[in-house]
Design an enzyme around this catalytic site. Structure first.
Site, PDB file in Angstrom:
ATOM      1  N   ALA A  68      -2.552  -6.767  -0.614  1.00 46.24           N
ATOM      2  CA  ALA A  68      -1.095  -6.062   0.086  1.00 46.24           C
ATOM      3  C   ALA A  68      -2.213  -4.391   0.529  1.00 46.24           C
ATOM      4  O   ALA A  68      -2.261  -3.283  -0.323  1.00 46.24           O
ATOM      5  CB  ALA A  68      -0.240  -5.526  -0.900  1.00 46.24           C
ATOM      6  N   GLY A 113      -3.170 -10.829  -0.764  1.00 46.78           N
ATOM      7  CA  GLY A 113      -2.501 -11.660   0.316  1.00 46.78           C
ATOM      8  C   GLY A 113      -3.739 -11.777   1.480  1.00 46.78           C
ATOM      9  O   GLY A 113      -3.495 -13.040   1.985  1.00 46.78           O
ATOM     10  N   GLU A 116      -4.749 -14.764   0.761  1.00 50.53           N
ATOM     11  CA  GLU A 116      -3.587 -16.590   0.393  1.00 50.53           C
ATOM     12  C   GLU A 116      -2.904 -16.561   1.784  1.00 50.53           C
ATOM     13  O   GLU A 116      -2.993 -17.326   2.062  1.00 50.53           O
ATOM     14  CB  GLU A 116      -2.588 -15.681  -0.584  1.00 50.53           C
ATOM     15  CG  GLU A 116      -2.777 -15.715  -1.012  1.00 50.53           C
ATOM     16  CD  GLU A 116      -0.826 -14.738  -2.566  1.00 50.53           C
ATOM     17  OE1 GLU A 116      -0.675 -15.566  -2.956  1.00 50.53           O
ATOM     18  OE2 GLU A 116      -0.421 -13.395  -2.079  1.00 50.53           O
ATOM     19  N   GLU A 136      -4.906  -9.810  -8.232  1.00 55.77           N
ATOM     20  CA  GLU A 136      -3.260  -9.424  -8.863  1.00 55.77           C
ATOM     21  C   GLU A 136      -3.578  -9.301 -10.044  1.00 55.77           C
ATOM     22  O   GLU A 136      -2.594  -8.126 -10.755  1.00 55.77           O
ATOM     23  CB  GLU A 136      -2.329 -10.452  -7.831  1.00 55.77           C
ATOM     24  CG  GLU A 136      -1.767 -10.036  -6.788  1.00 55.77           C
ATOM     25  CD  GLU A 136      -3.213 -11.740  -5.644  1.00 55.77           C
ATOM     26  OE1 GLU A 136      -2.541 -11.143  -4.641  1.00 55.77           O
ATOM     27  OE2 GLU A 136      -4.134 -11.778  -6.476  1.00 55.77           O
TER      28      GLU A 136
END
Length: 260
Positions: A68, A113, A116, A136
């Site tokens: 992110a 992310g 992911e 995270e």
């Protein structure tokens, strides 16, 4: 996207294979709201191209996606976080829900992310420079792009708990041993290998690939007996199709099939 800047996501047409290229190079593909919105658009564009397989790649040297955009998030209010969350969920979902197989081509850092995004794909090709992880918890948050669900399905509960609860980074060789990636290739060969694999997939029967992929995915959430019934339904849906007739005919005539 404004007219005076490069797009954050590029959709490239390679014939039967489409390439979704993360292109926010200066930010190492940090996931911003704008990039997420463009990713949704690129995924929608895949169907218009008529592609039979997709490669998710990165134009950034040394990084697939670093996660992110924390600079952007630092400016968000609680309401802004909520609004961004809706866009991010759609973006990750747009990859998972693509109607054709997706192969990730990973080099450099694929964190948070970014990892992911790769986990949303059917196959992950990574070169020797790759470093993956879900850090995270170090920032007081939890994975929100599917990591807590996709990683244990891929590598088992213990490995997923190790990565998610420690937030540690995993280099490519260890990642391959843990099943976090599917193919480990020499540095700089991630994209070429992913395109080659996608091409192999795209050359096969679209009906067979679709039905086999659906059966594979549904097998993750069911018992063996139910899974065998799912496989039987996939077999029946394929064996009575025009693709099966063309495949057998092409084999007997010693030529490449032309799939209906």
């Amino acid at each position: 996207m404004t007219a005076d800047r490069e797009p954050d996501v590029v959709l490239a047409d390679h014939g039967t294979v489409a390439e979704i290229r993360l292109n926010r190079v200066a930010a190492r593909n940090a996931l911003s709201t704008a990039l997420a919105e463009e990713l949704i658009g690129a995924a929608e564009g895949v169907r218009e191209l008529g592609a039979r397989a997709v490669v998710l790649s990165s134009a950034a040297p040394g990084a697939f996606c670093v996660g992110a955009d924390l600079k952007e998030r630092g400016r968000l209010s609680d309401a802004g976080f909520g609004a961004q969350r809706l866009v991010f969920r759609r973006a990750f979902g747009s990859l998972r829900d693509l109607h054709v197989p997706v192969v990730a081509a990973v080099h450099g850092h694929a964190l948070g992310g970014g990892f992911e995004l790769a986990l949303c794909c059917d196959l992950i090709v990574a070169d020797e420079t790759a470093v993956v992880g879900l850090p995270e918890v170090r920032l007081g948050i939890v994975p929100g792009g599917g990591g807590t669900q996709l990683l244990p399905r891929r590598a088992g509960y213990g490995t997923a708990a190790d990565l998610i609860l420690t937030g540690r980074h995993v280099p490519a060789i260890e990642a391959a041993k843990l099943g976090l990636i599917d193919r480990l290739v020499p540095a700089g060969h991630d994209l070429a290998t992913a395109l080659e694999i996608a091409g192999q997939i795209a050359a096969n029967s679209p009906v067979a690939v679709t039905n086999a992929r659906n059966a594979l995915r549904r097998a993750l959430d069911t018992d063996l007996a139910s899974g065998l019934d799912i496989e039987d339904a996939a077999w029946r849906a394929t064996v009575f199709s025009a693709d099966r007739r063309e495949g057998v005919r092409a084999f007997l005539e010693r030529r490449s099939p032309i799939w209906p």
